[in-house]
Design a protein around this motif. Sequence first.
Motif, PDB file in Angstrom:
ATOM      1  N   LYS A 254      -2.541  10.747 -16.925  1.00  0.00           N
ATOM      2  CA  LYS A 254      -3.604  11.437 -17.842  1.00  0.00           C
ATOM      3  C   LYS A 254      -5.123  10.988 -17.769  1.00  0.00           C
ATOM      4  N   GLU A 255      -5.311   9.958 -17.687  1.00  0.00           N
ATOM      5  CA  GLU A 255      -6.622   9.270 -17.514  1.00  0.00           C
ATOM      6  C   GLU A 255      -6.514   8.243 -16.449  1.00  0.00           C
ATOM      7  N   LYS A 256      -7.747   7.952 -15.904  1.00  0.00           N
ATOM      8  CA  LYS A 256      -7.753   7.084 -14.805  1.00  0.00           C
ATOM      9  C   LYS A 256      -8.333   5.571 -15.401  1.00  0.00           C
ATOM     10  N   GLN A 257      -7.891   4.616 -14.778  1.00  0.00           N
ATOM     11  CA  GLN A 257      -8.320   3.332 -15.054  1.00  0.00           C
ATOM     12  C   GLN A 257      -8.663   2.469 -14.046  1.00  0.00           C
ATOM     13  N   GLN A 258      -9.580   1.602 -14.355  1.00  0.00           N
ATOM     14  CA  GLN A 258     -10.454   0.779 -13.424  1.00  0.00           C
ATOM     15  C   GLN A 258      -9.169  -0.257 -12.471  1.00  0.00           C
ATOM     16  N   ASP A 259      -9.597  -0.424 -11.374  1.00  0.00           N
ATOM     17  CA  ASP A 259      -8.961  -1.282 -10.283  1.00  0.00           C
ATOM     18  C   ASP A 259      -7.417  -0.845 -10.084  1.00  0.00           C
ATOM     19  N   THR A 260      -7.144   0.588 -10.232  1.00  0.00           N
ATOM     20  CA  THR A 260      -5.838   1.093 -10.041  1.00  0.00           C
ATOM     21  C   THR A 260      -5.978   2.093  -8.941  1.00  0.00           C
ATOM     22  N   LYS A 261      -4.951   1.900  -7.922  1.00  0.00           N
ATOM     23  CA  LYS A 261      -4.911   2.857  -6.939  1.00  0.00           C
ATOM     24  C   LYS A 261      -4.140   4.148  -7.250  1.00  0.00           C
ATOM     25  N   TYR A 262      -4.543   5.215  -6.813  1.00  0.00           N
ATOM     26  CA  TYR A 262      -3.762   6.612  -7.150  1.00  0.00           C
ATOM     27  C   TYR A 262      -3.649   7.264  -5.915  1.00  0.00           C
ATOM     28  N   ARG A 263      -2.621   8.328  -6.017  1.00  0.00           N
ATOM     29  CA  ARG A 263      -2.427   9.099  -4.950  1.00  0.00           C
ATOM     30  C   ARG A 263      -1.947  10.728  -5.483  1.00  0.00           C
ATOM     31  N   ALA A 264      -2.412  11.595  -4.855  1.00  0.00           N
ATOM     32  CA  ALA A 264      -2.267  12.892  -5.350  1.00  0.00           C
ATOM     33  C   ALA A 264      -1.154  13.485  -4.507  1.00  0.00           C
ATOM     34  N   PHE A 265      -0.369  14.144  -5.226  1.00  0.00           N
ATOM     35  CA  PHE A 265       1.068  14.880  -4.736  1.00  0.00           C
ATOM     36  C   PHE A 265       1.139  16.327  -5.148  1.00  0.00           C
ATOM     37  N   ILE A 266       1.609  16.959  -4.007  1.00  0.00           N
ATOM     38  CA  ILE A 266       1.824  18.365  -4.126  1.00  0.00           C
ATOM     39  C   ILE A 266       3.115  18.858  -3.587  1.00  0.00           C
ATOM     40  N   ALA A 267       3.893  19.773  -4.198  1.00  0.00           N
ATOM     41  CA  ALA A 267       5.094  20.276  -3.653  1.00  0.00           C
ATOM     42  C   ALA A 267       4.979  21.809  -3.835  1.00  0.00           C
ATOM     43  N   ALA A 268       5.228  22.622  -3.041  1.00  0.00           N
ATOM     44  CA  ALA A 268       5.086  23.944  -3.037  1.00  0.00           C
ATOM     45  C   ALA A 268       5.974  25.029  -2.146  1.00  0.00           C
ATOM     46  N   PHE A 269       6.425  25.818  -2.798  1.00  0.00           N
ATOM     47  CA  PHE A 269       7.360  26.812  -1.872  1.00  0.00           C
ATOM     48  C   PHE A 269       6.871  27.952  -1.123  1.00  0.00           C
ATOM     49  N   ALA A 270       7.027  28.139   0.064  1.00  0.00           N
ATOM     50  CA  ALA A 270       6.646  29.342   0.989  1.00  0.00           C
ATOM     51  C   ALA A 270       7.963  30.023   1.266  1.00  0.00           C
ATOM     52  N   GLY A 271       8.203  31.116   0.192  1.00  0.00           N
ATOM     53  CA  GLY A 271       9.463  31.643   0.204  1.00  0.00           C
ATOM     54  C   GLY A 271      10.728  30.790  -0.249  1.00  0.00           C
ATOM     55  N   LYS A 272      11.552  30.487   0.467  1.00  0.00           N
ATOM     56  CA  LYS A 272      12.502  29.400   0.272  1.00  0.00           C
ATOM     57  C   LYS A 272      12.478  27.817   0.776  1.00  0.00           C
ATOM     58  N   ILE A 273      11.514  27.862   1.491  1.00  0.00           N
ATOM     59  CA  ILE A 273      10.904  26.819   2.285  1.00  0.00           C
ATOM     60  C   ILE A 273       9.883  25.751   1.473  1.00  0.00           C
ATOM     61  N   ARG A 274      10.410  24.618   1.283  1.00  0.00           N
ATOM     62  CA  ARG A 274       9.753  23.753   0.483  1.00  0.00           C
ATOM     63  C   ARG A 274       8.988  22.521   1.087  1.00  0.00           C
ATOM     64  N   LEU A 275       7.667  22.557   0.960  1.00  0.00           N
ATOM     65  CA  LEU A 275       6.619  21.896   1.698  1.00  0.00           C
ATOM     66  C   LEU A 275       6.115  20.792   0.622  1.00  0.00           C
ATOM     67  N   ILE A 276       5.987  19.443   1.376  1.00  0.00           N
ATOM     68  CA  ILE A 276       5.399  18.413   0.393  1.00  0.00           C
ATOM     69  C   ILE A 276       4.176  17.760   1.235  1.00  0.00           C
ATOM     70  N   ASP A 277       3.213  17.232   0.331  1.00  0.00           N
ATOM     71  CA  ASP A 277       2.177  16.663   1.179  1.00  0.00           C
ATOM     72  C   ASP A 277       1.457  15.687   0.017  1.00  0.00           C
ATOM     73  N   ASN A 278       0.629  14.661   0.275  1.00  0.00           N
ATOM     74  CA  ASN A 278      -0.169  13.835  -0.545  1.00  0.00           C
ATOM     75  C   ASN A 278      -1.100  13.134   0.126  1.00  0.00           C
ATOM     76  N   ILE A 279      -1.984  12.398  -0.788  1.00  0.00           N
ATOM     77  CA  ILE A 279      -3.324  11.789  -0.248  1.00  0.00           C
ATOM     78  C   ILE A 279      -3.855  10.658  -0.948  1.00  0.00           C
ATOM     79  N   ALA A 280      -4.199   9.850  -0.480  1.00  0.00           N
ATOM     80  CA  ALA A 280      -4.748   8.600  -0.978  1.00  0.00           C
ATOM     81  C   ALA A 280      -6.008   8.901  -1.880  1.00  0.00           C
TER      82      ALA A 280
END
Length: 282
Positions: A254-280
């Motif tokens: 919920k909050e960022k901290q110093q000297d910590t590595k983070y990544r963002a993640f997404i999962a989404a549906f296109a119809g019944k097909i599930r797609l995932i992705d992420n980024i540093a």
Amino acid sequence: MHIYEKRRDIVSHVATLLKEQKTIGFVPTMGALHKGHMALVEKALKENDTVIVSVFVNPTQFNNSEDLINYPRTLESDVALLSKLSTNIVVFAPVPKEVYGAQMISTNYDFEGLENEMEGKFRPGHFDGVGTVLKRLFEIVSPTRAYFGEKDFQQLQIVKKLVELEKMSVQIIGCPIFREENGLALSSRNKRLNRKQLEASPLIYKTLKQVKKDFGIKSVIELNEWVSEQFKNNEILELEYFEIAKISDLKSIKEKQQDTKYRAFIAAFAGKIRLIDNIALN
């Protein structure tokens, strides 16, 4: 190129390689191979004497039976693709009985909480299935190194934890996400997308790139709200989750901290097909 379907045959082949002190690179796949898989195999070929590619649609990691049924199975074209890369590739394409024996049951794993985040919340039992099949495949193939794409970043972290817990000697190598020109992360499931879904799907990576750009100037709450709005306005893609998580334990923040590595993640549906992705993010 050798293609083995029986466990005893691949085990015999591996025994010969080990006797000759050959290093073995291993790329576990569920088939329907694409350029992302080829990138993993190419890296494995550069770093090992020989490479084994498994093509096995693992039933125990699907919590959705329809997804298991519809998962593409294209062994003939998979082998054709691999043969263009090198003749120094061995394909292991077993049926479930060859991997699991008479009882196809997953082991219940404690991955120290990694299995409870993101994908684990929405796909009960998924990582038990992943851990079970990979442990069995590692035992069969006895690889020096095994290669995994960062598209499934949570899985990559769990595989590293599996090797640590089971005290296996295999080195786990994470490889960058391979993308289409429009940014869509390559996945075997992409073959099931229709034209409209393909046209809409770049929103996922576009959103992640903007989150990365804004990560230093916006709060986590603001970023969550912004991502939610992007998908609310899209008629094709339905957001399942967006999370910013610590790389160390994959817990959302919920909050960022110093000297910590983070990544963002997404999962989404296109119809019944599930797609995932992420980024540093940093």
